[in-house]
Design an enzyme around this catalytic site. Structure first.
Site, PDB file in Angstrom:
ATOM      1  N   GLN A  88       0.812  -1.218   0.000  1.00 33.29           N
ATOM      2  CA  GLN A  88       0.000   0.000   0.000  1.00 33.29           C
ATOM      3  C   GLN A  88       0.849   1.273   0.000  1.00 33.29           C
ATOM      4  O   GLN A  88       0.315   2.377   0.085  1.00 33.29           O
ATOM      5  CB  GLN A  88      -0.940  -0.005   1.207  1.00 33.29           C
ATOM      6  CG  GLN A  88      -1.963  -1.126   1.159  1.00 33.29           C
ATOM      7  CD  GLN A  88      -2.831  -1.184   2.407  1.00 33.29           C
ATOM      8  OE1 GLN A  88      -2.902  -0.240   3.188  1.00 33.29           O
ATOM      9  NE2 GLN A  88      -3.494  -2.319   2.596  1.00 33.29           N
ATOM     10  N   HIS A 155      -1.371   0.452   5.476  1.00 32.06           N
ATOM     11  CA  HIS A 155      -1.996   1.452   6.349  1.00 32.06           C
ATOM     12  C   HIS A 155      -1.086   2.639   6.672  1.00 32.06           C
ATOM     13  O   HIS A 155      -0.894   3.002   7.822  1.00 32.06           O
ATOM     14  CB  HIS A 155      -2.485   0.804   7.642  1.00 32.06           C
ATOM     15  CG  HIS A 155      -3.590  -0.184   7.450  1.00 32.06           C
ATOM     16  ND1 HIS A 155      -4.282  -0.731   8.497  1.00 32.06           N
ATOM     17  CD2 HIS A 155      -4.133  -0.720   6.325  1.00 32.06           C
ATOM     18  CE1 HIS A 155      -5.203  -1.573   8.030  1.00 32.06           C
ATOM     19  NE2 HIS A 155      -5.120  -1.584   6.707  1.00 32.06           N
ATOM     20  N   GLU A 247     -15.831   3.778   8.015  1.00 28.47           N
ATOM     21  CA  GLU A 247     -16.397   4.831   8.853  1.00 28.47           C
ATOM     22  C   GLU A 247     -16.280   6.215   8.235  1.00 28.47           C
ATOM     23  O   GLU A 247     -15.315   6.518   7.537  1.00 28.47           O
ATOM     24  CB  GLU A 247     -15.660   4.876  10.205  1.00 28.47           C
ATOM     25  CG  GLU A 247     -15.744   3.607  11.017  1.00 28.47           C
ATOM     26  CD  GLU A 247     -14.963   3.684  12.327  1.00 28.47           C
ATOM     27  OE1 GLU A 247     -15.074   2.732  13.126  1.00 28.47           O
ATOM     28  OE2 GLU A 247     -14.258   4.696  12.560  1.00 28.47           O
ATOM     29  N   TYR A 257     -11.301   7.209  19.125  1.00 30.70           N
ATOM     30  CA  TYR A 257     -12.276   6.653  18.180  1.00 30.70           C
ATOM     31  C   TYR A 257     -12.315   5.128  18.195  1.00 30.70           C
ATOM     32  O   TYR A 257     -12.997   4.522  17.382  1.00 30.70           O
ATOM     33  CB  TYR A 257     -12.010   7.228  16.785  1.00 30.70           C
ATOM     34  CG  TYR A 257     -12.447   8.690  16.736  1.00 30.70           C
ATOM     35  CD1 TYR A 257     -13.681   9.053  16.226  1.00 30.70           C
ATOM     36  CD2 TYR A 257     -11.664   9.687  17.311  1.00 30.70           C
ATOM     37  CE1 TYR A 257     -14.111  10.376  16.243  1.00 30.70           C
ATOM     38  CE2 TYR A 257     -12.080  11.017  17.334  1.00 30.70           C
ATOM     39  CZ  TYR A 257     -13.303  11.343  16.799  1.00 30.70           C
ATOM     40  OH  TYR A 257     -13.733  12.658  16.840  1.00 30.70           O
ATOM     41  N   TYR A 268     -10.362 -10.084   9.940  1.00 29.57           N
ATOM     42  CA  TYR A 268     -10.409 -10.876   8.708  1.00 29.57           C
ATOM     43  C   TYR A 268     -10.423 -12.371   8.978  1.00 29.57           C
ATOM     44  O   TYR A 268     -10.874 -13.155   8.145  1.00 29.57           O
ATOM     45  CB  TYR A 268      -9.225 -10.511   7.799  1.00 29.57           C
ATOM     46  CG  TYR A 268      -9.377  -9.152   7.164  1.00 29.57           C
ATOM     47  CD1 TYR A 268     -10.304  -8.932   6.148  1.00 29.57           C
ATOM     48  CD2 TYR A 268      -8.604  -8.078   7.589  1.00 29.57           C
ATOM     49  CE1 TYR A 268     -10.453  -7.684   5.575  1.00 29.57           C
ATOM     50  CE2 TYR A 268      -8.738  -6.822   7.010  1.00 29.57           C
ATOM     51  CZ  TYR A 268      -9.670  -6.632   6.007  1.00 29.57           C
ATOM     52  OH  TYR A 268      -9.812  -5.388   5.440  1.00 29.57           O
TER      53      TYR A 268
END
Length: 377
Positions: A88, A155, A247, A257, A268
């Protein structure tokens, strides 16, 4: 910044709604907009408009391009540091300084490898274009790095937004698929950060007196891939949940949060995660999706071209291959529309005239096209 005529540029030619309850997907059958294919890029990640109508576009592998949508010109922008684009990783967000007309500064984020592993970095450079059309960022320097660096390729997040008054820079750091750092007060991973424009921690951040890293504005986040201010100065954020539980959050200073202690999705491997519930000590999302939409990008729409949508949030959908509209009403939000775009949408931007611009991400069958949406009729 020296101005030059278009003929001097080295040309690289182009190839050529009802609101729905939170927690439910809301596909729309018809598209109230016309889609024009403007260009094709190599796995693009983000874009921003220049004052003259041209755009800066980032590509995953580490290329930044100056693109003119009026004639298809693409010019590489040199000066970008080495990008670790595995997994990523990418050359990610790109945003102009609020004082760009005076200082010509560009802010951008990218993933890098270094001592201890990999992490997200925030950098600046001064936009410069020579008389022969060659373009670069001068004096590039990294002004902030996510801490700590860790192994893995996921991430990073790396979204950038300036506060409406231009005094502060908000920067998202993902949890790097490590879970617990999102709750670690010393780590910047899994956080929204409030920085000065020079990358230092802003004074008065809400948790510094409690022993947190002084840059932290909010915490308990997973993979924050969109951040935007509304017209009243509220900060909205979207993030990918695990299996489900994507979200939309209203970001307030000092709040937790919940990730990875609370989520409306599951791991997963099927392990349960406690859902958000009243009294659990965590700030719940304003909107959530299950099954997942895999959100990418986020804007607050303020344009005149689609007056019926003014004051809405727009975000892309990767796995859902969609453009998604969320209605906001003060501090509340609800789902409105979801249009099938037939490709993974990585980024949404508002053009100077109020048109909506989308970037496909170029992965898993998507071409990486730049799309312009205008009203039907």
């Amino acid at each position: 910044m020296r101005k030059i005529s278009a003929t001097a540029l080295p040309l690289i030619l182009l190839a050529c709604s009802a609101d729905n309850a939170t927690g439910q997907n809301a596909p729309a059958a018809d598209k109230p907009f016309r889609t024009s294919i403007i260009a094709d890029f190599d796995s693009p990640w983000a874009m921003t408009f220049m004052p003259d109508g041209r755009m800066l576009v980032t590509e995953k592998a580490g290329e930044m391009l100056l693109f003119d949508p009026r004639n298809g010109t693409k010019i590489p922008v040199s000066g970008i540091p080495k990008v670790d684009s595995a997994g990523q990783g990418a050359l990610m967000d790109v945003v102009l300084s609020p004082q760009f007309d005076n200082n010509h500064m560009v802010y951008f984020s990218f993933s890098e490898a270094g001592e201890g592993g990999k992490g997200v970095a925030l950098a600046t450079g001064r936009f410069d274009q020579a008389s022969d059309g060659t373009t670069k960022l001068d004096g590039v320097k990294v002004i902030f790095r996510g801490d700590p660096k860790v192994d893995g390729n996921g991430h990073y997040s790396g979204r950038i937004a300036f506060s409406p008054d231009g005094r502060y820079l908000f920067f998202t750091n993902g949890d790097r698929q490590k879970f617990d750092p999102a709750q670690d007060p010393k780590s910047t991973l899994g956080k929204v950060l409030r920085l000065n424009p020079d990358g230092t921690a802003a004074r008065g951040n809400p948790l510094s007196s409690k022993g947190f890293n002084p840059a932290i504005w909010s915490y308990g986040h997973r993979n924050l891939l969109g951040i935007a201010f509304d017209s009243d100065g509220r900060l909205w954020e979207q993030e990918m949940g695990p299996q489900g539980g994507d979200e939309i959050n209203l970001i307030k200073p000092g709040l937790n949060y919940g990730w990875p202690k609370a989520s409306n999705g599951t791991h997963y491997d099927g392990r349960d995660i406690p859902d958000h519930k009243a009294g659990d000590g965590f700030e719940a999302p304003k909107v959530w999706w299950n099954p997942a939409i895999s959100p990418g990008g986020l804007i607050y729409y303020s344009g005149a071209m689609f007056p019926q949508w003014k004051g809405s949030l727009f975000l892309g959908g990767l796995s859902s291959q969609a453009l998604i509209r969320v209605k906001i009403d003060g501090e509340n939000a609800s789902k409105a529309d979801q249009w099938d775009m037939g490709a993974r949408i990585r980024e949404v931007e508002q053009g100077p005239d109020g048109a909506l611009w989308l970037l496909e991400d170029g992965g898993k069958g998507s071409q990486g096209r730049l799309l312009k949406l205008t009203p039907v009729g």
